[in-house]
Design a protein around this motif. Sequence first.
Motif, PDB file in Angstrom:
ATOM      1  N   PRO A  96       0.835  -1.217   0.000  1.00 31.70           N
ATOM      2  CA  PRO A  96       0.000   0.000   0.000  1.00 31.70           C
ATOM      3  C   PRO A  96       0.855   1.246   0.000  1.00 31.70           C
ATOM      4  O   PRO A  96       1.995   1.250   0.499  1.00 31.70           O
ATOM      5  N   CYS A 144      -2.397  -9.447   2.740  1.00 35.46           N
ATOM      6  CA  CYS A 144      -2.722  -8.123   3.279  1.00 35.46           C
ATOM      7  C   CYS A 144      -2.856  -8.199   4.798  1.00 35.46           C
ATOM      8  O   CYS A 144      -2.962  -9.287   5.388  1.00 35.46           O
ATOM      9  N   TRP A 186      -2.813   0.714  -3.777  1.00 33.38           N
ATOM     10  CA  TRP A 186      -1.748  -0.287  -3.762  1.00 33.38           C
ATOM     11  C   TRP A 186      -0.924  -0.172  -5.029  1.00 33.38           C
ATOM     12  O   TRP A 186      -1.469   0.037  -6.120  1.00 33.38           O
TER      13      TRP A 186
END
Length: 577
Positions: free
Chosen positions: A106, A401, A437
């Motif tokens: 990110p 993630c 991202w």
Amino acid sequence: MSGNAANGTPQSSRGRSRRQTVAETFLAQMLERERRQEAEVHTEIERAGEGPSSMASASPCNSPHTEQTPSDRVKVEEARALNLSTHRVDTVFGKVSKFRNFKASPLHQSFHIENLRNISSTCPSESVLIQANSERAAVPLDGNGGRVAVFELSKPGKLPDGVVPCLIHSNNVLDFAWDPFDNYRLVVACDDGWLHVWKIPPGGLTESTSEPAHSFVAHMDRISFINFHPLAQGVLATGSADMCMRIWDLSNRVTKIFIPIEEEQIQLFGFAWSPCGTKFATVSKDGILRVYRPRVEPILIAEALGPNGFRGGRVIWVLNGRYIIAVGFNRTCERQIHMYNASNYEKVSTIGMDVSPSVLIPYYDEDSSVLFLTGRGDTTIFSYDVIDDTPYLRQLPSHRCSGVHRGFAFLMKNACDVRKVEFARALRLTETSIEPWAFTVPRVKDEYFQDDLFPQTKKLWCHTVIAVEWFLGTNRKPKRVCLQPPDMISLAALSHANSHAERQAGQSGASTAAENLVDNGVRVTGGLGIAGESNPNTNTVQLANAIKRMVDLNTDLNMQLEQDTMEGVDEEEWNEV
């Protein structure tokens, strides 16, 4: 007295003769190796369909009377470079993707949109909970009727605790999509069969509104999907539970093509236009992959066994429309990827993944040939390298993630920051935020434009035809554009400059080195000749580089072996018991 003196042979003369023999052997071996490499180049050209006539005109191994044009020589050198690199990678290490070590992460928190609340829980699994373009993102929210919030990506930060400005509808929102050629136009489909076309004001929404630019009845039942044409402006495809698909001209909101759906299909799960925009593919609840050609009869042109239905599915075209990928489940609820050849619609690969209730949403980046997959409620982004040969799908690193996400929206290529070697950009929707991202490739010389990773890309944010032209049968390919910033130097230009400098440096000593070779009794032809032959197309630069690589005859080399100076054993000692 030494043996050399006794035989009347001076040591210096014998050493010179030995050096001459070694030089001839080394140089002949090198030239023979280059001849074999050139033969491999010719084989690759023939396989590529160039034909023997073009090979004869481009080969420097031809008769001395065959003249080569500069373009022929350039083609041969390019083919040689391609052949050598391919041979080295494919034969020694196997086929390796340039994106095998890509990283996904990110952006800094200052680019996030935070404090997002009440994400819709009524949107079906066929829809994606976030749709975005390079300027703004749309997310459905819970509330009375159907609400869609629009966020400006240029205004990140924490949202206020109050009510977020929304687009308000009278019924639940089932699907929505941005116009790929107009960043301000959003089309929303509701469960009452209505389509609403919104125009977002410059600067974004400042207050909630319930007055779209246009609203009209598209179907008699709930709408399953909406999908814009990739090249034609104002062409929209819709599918519904009323067992039909329609293709619309949004300029006058008229159905131009009506396609009935067979009852055995039960429900449409996925829809995808081909890259050229002349065909589309669907997957449905009956587990069949279907391909249509909407402007030509018969419209349905192919059927193939697809993923088992009942749990949802997706479909996407890859490798410039030569293959189709369908994503779904098997009977044990294992998520699977199926790949088909679009020329005969035969299945070429099937990959089983994991057991999960969420449908994988595929995204394919054509320039890198990387397939991304993730689903609602997942924490992992899966990726595969798509190739047109066995095994067709090669697994790339997966990225986990920090928490579950509700959806991913990949942006077009013009949103990527190529200065940071970013080949894909996406927006990740979580329970409370929207995170940009970046998918990047680590490179040592990242201050240069990586033109091997960024070929000229299709300009898919600009239409090629308008709706009227497309419905009349007009097709136009998209233009291509280079993503190289004007103030960056490409790696190819850097390599060319270095090669030019080396050639300039080599030319100064090439003639002297060649004369020394002749003086020592070695006669050498061009880079692809052999010792003793005459070739009028001798390349001085290749000769100089060959001399530099193999042996420098201008220096006084000591060719004496170490054992030549050692004292041996007397012959009578061998007979002692």
